[in-house]
Design an enzyme around this catalytic site. Structure first.
Site, PDB file in Angstrom:
ATOM      1  N   GLU A   1      -6.783   9.058   8.751  1.00  0.00           N
ATOM      2  CA  GLU A   1      -5.226   9.092   9.507  1.00  0.00           C
ATOM      3  C   GLU A   1      -4.399   9.725  10.584  1.00  0.00           C
ATOM      4  O   GLU A   1      -4.076   9.109  11.675  1.00  0.00           O
ATOM      5  CB  GLU A   1      -4.260   9.766   8.211  1.00  0.00           C
ATOM      6  CG  GLU A   1      -3.586   9.461   7.063  1.00  0.00           C
ATOM      7  CD  GLU A   1      -2.849   8.450   6.744  1.00  0.00           C
ATOM      8  OE1 GLU A   1      -1.713   8.483   7.174  1.00  0.00           O
ATOM      9  OE2 GLU A   1      -2.562   7.524   6.132  1.00  0.00           O
TER      10      GLU A   1
ATOM     11  N   TYR B   1      -0.450   8.771  -2.288  1.00  0.00           N
ATOM     12  CA  TYR B   1      -0.397   8.034  -4.056  1.00  0.00           C
ATOM     13  C   TYR B   1      -1.345   9.206  -4.423  1.00  0.00           C
ATOM     14  O   TYR B   1      -1.305   9.650  -6.252  1.00  0.00           O
ATOM     15  CB  TYR B   1      -0.527   6.089  -4.137  1.00  0.00           C
ATOM     16  CG  TYR B   1       0.823   6.309  -4.236  1.00  0.00           C
ATOM     17  CD1 TYR B   1       2.380   7.069  -3.548  1.00  0.00           C
ATOM     18  CD2 TYR B   1       1.266   5.150  -4.737  1.00  0.00           C
ATOM     19  CE1 TYR B   1       3.385   6.288  -2.942  1.00  0.00           C
ATOM     20  CE2 TYR B   1       1.765   4.195  -4.469  1.00  0.00           C
ATOM     21  CZ  TYR B   1       2.957   4.574  -3.731  1.00  0.00           C
ATOM     22  OH  TYR B   1       3.926   3.864  -3.657  1.00  0.00           O
ATOM     23  N   GLY B   2      -2.393   9.564  -4.258  1.00  0.00           N
ATOM     24  CA  GLY B   2      -3.515   9.746  -4.711  1.00  0.00           C
ATOM     25  C   GLY B   2      -3.565  11.201  -5.315  1.00  0.00           C
ATOM     26  O   GLY B   2      -4.924  11.182  -6.197  1.00  0.00           O
TER      27      GLY B   2
ATOM     28  N   CYS C   1      -3.691  -0.898  -2.451  1.00  0.00           N
ATOM     29  CA  CYS C   1      -4.168   0.650  -2.808  1.00  0.00           C
ATOM     30  C   CYS C   1      -4.624   0.653  -3.808  1.00  0.00           C
ATOM     31  O   CYS C   1      -4.250   0.625  -4.488  1.00  0.00           O
ATOM     32  CB  CYS C   1      -2.478   1.354  -3.419  1.00  0.00           C
ATOM     33  SG  CYS C   1      -2.483   3.358  -2.951  1.00  0.00           S
ATOM     34  N   ASN C   2      -5.565   1.262  -3.898  1.00  0.00           N
ATOM     35  CA  ASN C   2      -6.868   1.441  -5.030  1.00  0.00           C
ATOM     36  C   ASN C   2      -5.944   2.435  -6.760  1.00  0.00           C
ATOM     37  O   ASN C   2      -6.181   1.889  -7.542  1.00  0.00           O
ATOM     38  CB  ASN C   2      -7.679   2.227  -4.910  1.00  0.00           C
ATOM     39  CG  ASN C   2      -9.338   1.328  -4.333  1.00  0.00           C
ATOM     40  OD1 ASN C   2     -10.154   0.363  -5.367  1.00  0.00           O
ATOM     41  ND2 ASN C   2      -9.019   0.855  -3.381  1.00  0.00           N
ATOM     42  N   THR C   3      -5.433   3.539  -5.741  1.00  0.00           N
ATOM     43  CA  THR C   3      -4.450   4.277  -6.660  1.00  0.00           C
ATOM     44  C   THR C   3      -3.851   3.299  -7.344  1.00  0.00           C
ATOM     45  O   THR C   3      -3.005   3.738  -8.548  1.00  0.00           O
ATOM     46  CB  THR C   3      -4.125   5.487  -5.859  1.00  0.00           C
ATOM     47  OG1 THR C   3      -5.678   6.068  -5.135  1.00  0.00           O
ATOM     48  CG2 THR C   3      -3.422   6.948  -6.793  1.00  0.00           C
TER      49      THR C   3
ATOM     50  N   ASP D   1       0.957  -0.993  -0.093  1.00  0.00           N
ATOM     51  CA  ASP D   1       0.200  -0.329   0.088  1.00  0.00           C
ATOM     52  C   ASP D   1       0.679   1.152   0.330  1.00  0.00           C
ATOM     53  O   ASP D   1       1.744   0.750   0.631  1.00  0.00           O
ATOM     54  CB  ASP D   1      -1.285  -0.334   1.448  1.00  0.00           C
ATOM     55  CG  ASP D   1      -1.912   1.125   1.037  1.00  0.00           C
ATOM     56  OD1 ASP D   1      -2.845   1.021   0.238  1.00  0.00           O
ATOM     57  OD2 ASP D   1      -1.776   1.830   1.767  1.00  0.00           O
ATOM     58  N   SER D   2       0.114   2.004  -0.769  1.00  0.00           N
ATOM     59  CA  SER D   2       0.688   3.522  -0.111  1.00  0.00           C
ATOM     60  C   SER D   2       0.966   4.210   0.673  1.00  0.00           C
ATOM     61  O   SER D   2       2.319   5.368   1.084  1.00  0.00           O
ATOM     62  CB  SER D   2       0.395   4.587  -0.582  1.00  0.00           C
ATOM     63  OG  SER D   2      -0.797   4.750  -0.185  1.00  0.00           O
TER      64      SER D   2
ATOM     65  N   CYS E   1     -10.997   2.922  -2.099  1.00  0.00           N
ATOM     66  CA  CYS E   1     -10.330   3.697  -1.765  1.00  0.00           C
ATOM     67  C   CYS E   1      -9.577   3.270  -0.211  1.00  0.00           C
ATOM     68  O   CYS E   1     -10.704   2.471   0.982  1.00  0.00           O
ATOM     69  CB  CYS E   1     -10.134   5.584  -1.132  1.00  0.00           C
ATOM     70  SG  CYS E   1      -8.570   6.672  -0.023  1.00  0.00           S
ATOM     71  N   THR E   2      -8.363   2.691   0.092  1.00  0.00           N
ATOM     72  CA  THR E   2      -8.170   2.087   1.656  1.00  0.00           C
ATOM     73  C   THR E   2      -8.594   2.401   2.957  1.00  0.00           C
ATOM     74  O   THR E   2      -8.783   1.332   3.340  1.00  0.00           O
ATOM     75  CB  THR E   2      -6.792   1.927   1.930  1.00  0.00           C
ATOM     76  OG1 THR E   2      -5.752   3.266   1.375  1.00  0.00           O
ATOM     77  CG2 THR E   2      -6.346   1.008   0.735  1.00  0.00           C
ATOM     78  N   HIS E   3      -8.890   4.231   3.002  1.00  0.00           N
ATOM     79  CA  HIS E   3      -9.013   4.573   4.089  1.00  0.00           C
ATOM     80  C   HIS E   3     -10.401   4.249   4.583  1.00  0.00           C
ATOM     81  O   HIS E   3     -11.326   4.795   5.862  1.00  0.00           O
ATOM     82  CB  HIS E   3      -8.770   6.369   4.230  1.00  0.00           C
ATOM     83  CG  HIS E   3      -6.829   6.076   4.574  1.00  0.00           C
ATOM     84  ND1 HIS E   3      -6.114   5.570   3.132  1.00  0.00           N
ATOM     85  CD2 HIS E   3      -6.300   6.611   5.010  1.00  0.00           C
ATOM     86  CE1 HIS E   3      -5.041   5.616   3.803  1.00  0.00           C
ATOM     87  NE2 HIS E   3      -5.169   6.500   5.059  1.00  0.00           N
TER      88      HIS E   3
HETATM   89  N1  DGL Z   1      -4.461   3.669  -0.339  1.00  0.00           N
HETATM   90  C1  DGL Z   1      -4.651   4.496  -1.080  1.00  0.00           C
HETATM   91  C2  DGL Z   1      -5.835   4.393  -2.278  1.00  0.00           C
HETATM   92  O1  DGL Z   1      -6.084   3.156  -1.929  1.00  0.00           O
HETATM   93  C3  DGL Z   1      -5.234   5.909  -0.133  1.00  0.00           C
HETATM   94  C4  DGL Z   1      -4.041   6.834   0.256  1.00  0.00           C
HETATM   95  C5  DGL Z   1      -2.781   7.482  -0.997  1.00  0.00           C
HETATM   96  O2  DGL Z   1      -3.809   8.639  -1.688  1.00  0.00           O
HETATM   97  O3  DGL Z   1      -1.606   7.534  -0.869  1.00  0.00           O
HETATM   98  O4  DGL Z   1      -5.941   4.952  -2.879  1.00  0.00           O
END
Ligand code: DGL
Length: 251
Positions: free
Chosen positions: A153, A42-43, A73-75, A10-11, A184-186
């Protein structure tokens, strides 16, 4: 192939929401989690940078003998996955395709209204909408809800700040969704507050649940009595990642 030792990339800390489902499944012996905490988020970054960072995550995992790598991570799944799949010596699975399949399994009505939430980069990639369109779901709407990331976060999972941020974004969608993709993971950590914005209780697609459904469908999984051994690695400040993991894994 029966994956026993898997990696999760993940990011940053967000992928812990996916890790939780992987741990609770008892289908793996060992899970190595790597968060690129030095370079998160990363987003808000460009396609090329996200792709490059994702490829560099493979370098991190190269000394370990993995059976499978999950890009939580979706991004990174939107921009880095295919490049990673081309060079990795083991299967690499992102969260977007499993999310689409989970939605397809849960909702047959092709006219269903589907709201996709994600980072700016994920929404700009249009990947969720494109794949949904290919499956016949035409009624989709993508919304970048970037502020959810720092709020989560910060450990804010409910309350006034979160509710007003949710309202700020969701008001931009001029309808009531039948399903929301938590892209998104969050976002799974604030799923209840997101769902509570609507009175119809939309179906929520959660990457961690979707990935487990996907693995159960496409892989032969073993069941273990013991919880897997989990090791955390980070490009910066691993102690903080472990602290967040302690908090989120209990939620
Ligand atoms: N992990 C990223 C996602 O799932 C979210 C946080 C980021 O922007 O890196 O897209």
């Amino acid at each position: 192939m029966t994956p026993q030792r898997i990696g999760v990339f993940d990011s940053g800390a967000g992928g812990i929401s996916v890790l939780k489902n992987l741990i609770e499944s008892h289908n793996f012996k060992e899970i190595l989690y790597y968060g690129d905490t030095a370079r998160v988020p990363y987003g808000v970054k460009s396609k090329d940078t996200i792709r490059q960072y994702s490829l560099e995550a493979l370098d991190f995992f190269s000394p370990f003998k993995l059976d499978l790598l999950i890009v939580a991570c979706n991004t990174a799944s939107a921009y880095g996955l295919s490049a990673m799949q081309e060079v990795a010596p083991y299967p690499v699975i992102g969260v977007i395709e499993p999310g689409i399949l989970a939605l397809q399994n849960a909702i047959q009505d092709k006219n269903a209204k589907i709201l996709i939430l994600g980072t700016k980069a994920t929404i700009c990639s249009n990947l969720y909408s494109k794949l949904l369109r290919e499956k016949g779901y035409l009624n989709t709407f993508g919304l970048a809800t970037s502020l959810f990331v720092p709020i989560v976060e910060e450990g804010i999972f409910e309350g006034a700040i979160l509710d007003s941020t949710i309202a700020h974004y969701l008001k931009q969608y001029p309808s009531t969704p039948n399903a929301i993709i938590l892209g998104c993971t969050h976002f799974p950590l604030i799923a209840n507050s997101i769902a509570n914005f609507y009175s119809n209780k939309p179906l929520l697609i959660h990457s961690g649940e979707a990935i487990m459904e996907y693995l159960q469908n496409f892989y032969t999984l073993q069941s273990f009595k013991e919880t897997p051994k989990v090791k955390f690695y980070a490009s910066d400040y691993v102690e903080n990642l472990e602290k967040i993991a302690n908090l989120w894994l209990k939620k």
